[in-house]
Write an enzyme that holds these catalytic residues in place. Structure first.
Site, PDB file in Angstrom:
ATOM      1  N   SER A 124       2.984   3.852  -1.313  1.00 54.29           N
ATOM      2  CA  SER A 124       1.468   3.570  -1.885  1.00 54.29           C
ATOM      3  C   SER A 124       1.870   3.486  -3.615  1.00 54.29           C
ATOM      4  O   SER A 124       2.569   2.685  -4.070  1.00 54.29           O
ATOM      5  CB  SER A 124       0.647   4.710  -1.690  1.00 54.29           C
ATOM      6  OG  SER A 124      -0.919   4.365  -2.068  1.00 54.29           O
ATOM      7  N   ASP A 158      -5.399  -1.532   6.087  1.00 55.27           N
ATOM      8  CA  ASP A 158      -5.144  -0.989   4.682  1.00 55.27           C
ATOM      9  C   ASP A 158      -5.456  -2.021   3.626  1.00 55.27           C
ATOM     10  O   ASP A 158      -4.881  -3.332   3.767  1.00 55.27           O
ATOM     11  CB  ASP A 158      -3.684  -0.670   4.580  1.00 55.27           C
ATOM     12  CG  ASP A 158      -3.045  -0.114   3.390  1.00 55.27           C
ATOM     13  OD1 ASP A 158      -3.898  -0.109   2.598  1.00 55.27           O
ATOM     14  OD2 ASP A 158      -1.949   0.202   3.379  1.00 55.27           O
ATOM     15  N   HIS A 182      -4.025   2.963   5.724  1.00 51.12           N
ATOM     16  CA  HIS A 182      -3.296   3.611   4.444  1.00 51.12           C
ATOM     17  C   HIS A 182      -3.159   4.991   4.525  1.00 51.12           C
ATOM     18  O   HIS A 182      -3.889   5.803   4.949  1.00 51.12           O
ATOM     19  CB  HIS A 182      -4.093   3.156   3.247  1.00 51.12           C
ATOM     20  CG  HIS A 182      -3.267   3.420   2.153  1.00 51.12           C
ATOM     21  ND1 HIS A 182      -2.093   2.473   1.695  1.00 51.12           N
ATOM     22  CD2 HIS A 182      -3.312   4.336   1.218  1.00 51.12           C
ATOM     23  CE1 HIS A 182      -1.861   2.966   0.648  1.00 51.12           C
ATOM     24  NE2 HIS A 182      -2.370   3.939   0.082  1.00 51.12           N
TER      25      HIS A 182
END
Ligand SMILES: *[C@@H]1O[C@H](CO)[C@@H](O)[C@H](O)[C@H]1NC(C)=O
Length: 410
Positions: free
Chosen positions: A196, A350, A380
């Site tokens: 991320s 996501d 995610h």
């Protein structure tokens, strides 16, 4: 009366928790619980800030740390799960890092090296969080690698470029010949990785090291887990398709980016409709053109959102928007060509799916060898939920795929 209250309370809890989930999500209720946990932490944080008890992001961070302590208490700490790995908290060029050294000693044989950046929107999380700590211990143990997990500084204490510069400083320190030798790390086998926001930092640091002629040792691989790589288009197909998908809503993604880049948060409604990217050059626009970079399967019937006259001067006021150190997808092909071999994980559910897919495509177009793993039932953050009590089947597969790619390529 008691019964009635119980029923009303249960209904309220169920209402708060219930979020419609796509069919391919395998454990929908577990994901709803996780989502409700995140939402409560955010709501509590905002409430505390509203009542005048400090900054909301710091409060959210504290709530999440509380949850993390609870998880550790429930499931046992990392040191009991992966004994034998030596863990030390030290600093690299002034940046706090946690170093994991595998049980097999360095006498006579060199080990792999891996630099890791945790996720959390450049505002949350820590290298000490249970999920990251356990994963780094396992990486060290299973790959026979010296793993360095970086505690770069976060918003609101700092914003761009500080987290990036912290990350880069730690990377340069680790890659120095003396430091690698002191940990018995093979200079030919050092990778950089992150998830991320951490994937963003890993990609950006990998680019800078690749083009820096003063660096004698370079990363041999980069492994990016659902990375964020651009902040100019918040209307990609994955952004729209997954705007209410836990645990990263589109509005939260935009908020994280604006905080990171030091943008005026009152302009959020403009960013949500791409008004902040109305004046960019065609050359730059082409570097994030998902109508070209995505395969038709993912484009579906979505239309590109380009505003003719949006927010004037956004790029001037928020220079990070056009800065490759913040948005590695904006780098030119000549820079990408120098980047190390890549492994990129994307998840269908996501908002950042298309960021990862576009970056994979652009690296490949520049001649870099890329392995892409797309998880149709992934969401995610799923990397961090592979251990009891919050375990998802897809998380275990993501972790296994990640470990095995590193085993075969680092
Ligand atoms: C975006 O920009 C357009 C064109 O200038 C403007 O009409 C619109 O109101 C803006 N949208 C928002 C949400 O501010």
């Amino acid at each position: 009366m008691k019964l009635l209250l119980t029923v009303v309370f249960a209904a309220a809890v169920a209402y708060y928790m219930y979020t419609p989930m796509p069919e391919s999500i395998q454990e929908p209720w577990r994901l709803m619980v996780l989502d409700a946990g995140y939402r409560s932490a955010m709501h509590l944080g905002s409430l505390k800030a509203w009542l005048g008890f400090g900054n909301s992001v710091k409060s959210i961070r504290q709530s999440l740390e509380g949850v993390d302590d609870m998880m550790r208490w429930v499931s046992g700490s990392g040191s009991s799960k992966v004994p034998g790995v030596k863990v030390s908290d030290v600093t690299f060029a002034g940046i706090p890092v946690r170093v994991y050294e595998p049980p097999a000693g360095g006498e006579g044989h060199l080990r792999r090296g891996l630099l890791y950046f945790h996720g959390g929107g450049w505002a949350l999380g820590s290298n000490k969080m249970e999920s990251y700590d356990v994963m780094c211990r396992m990486l060290s143990d299973e790959l026979n690698a010296v793993v360095v997990s970086v505690e770069y500084r976060l918003y609101p204490e700092v914003h761009f470029p500080v987290p990036y510069l912290d990350s880069l400083a730690a990377a340069k320190h680790f890659l120095s010949t003396e430091v690698l030798a002191s940990y018995a790390v093979d200079p030919e086998r050092v990778g950089v990785s992150g998830d991320s926001a951490g994937g963003n930092l890993a990609a950006a640091v990998a680019q800078e090291i690749s083009i820096d002629d003063t660096m004698g040792v370079k990363f041999s691989v980069q492994a990016l887990i659902y990375p964020a790589v651009q902040a100019l288009d918040f209307n990609t197909p994955s952004c729209l398709q997954n705007q209410f998908m836990p645990i990263l809503y589109r509005s939260v993604l935009v908020q994280f980016w604006m905080q990171y880049l030091g943008a005026d948060l009152s302009l959020k409604s403009q960013f949500l409709v791409n008004n902040h990217s109305s004046n960019i050059t065609p050359e730059l626009r082409a570097r994030l053109d998902w109508t070209v970079l995505l395969s038709p399967k993912y484009k579906k019937n979505y239309k590109r959102v380009i505003v003719e006259k949006g927010l004037q001067g956004a790029a001037k006021e928020v220079p990070g928007l056009l800065d490759v150190r913040a948005a590695p997808l904006l780098a030119g092909p000549e820079v990408l060509a120098k980047c190390p071999r890549a492994y990129i994980i994307t998840c269908e559910h996501d908002v950042l799916r298309d960021d990862g897919m576009m970056y994979a495509q652009r690296l490949q177009d520049a001649g870099v060898k890329v392995t892409s793993d797309h998880y149709e039932d992934g969401f995610h953050g799923c990397l961090s939920f592979s251990t009891w009590p919050l375990e998802f089947d897809v998380s275990k597969r993501v972790v296994r795929g990640y470990f095995s790619w590193l085993k075969n390529n680092l």
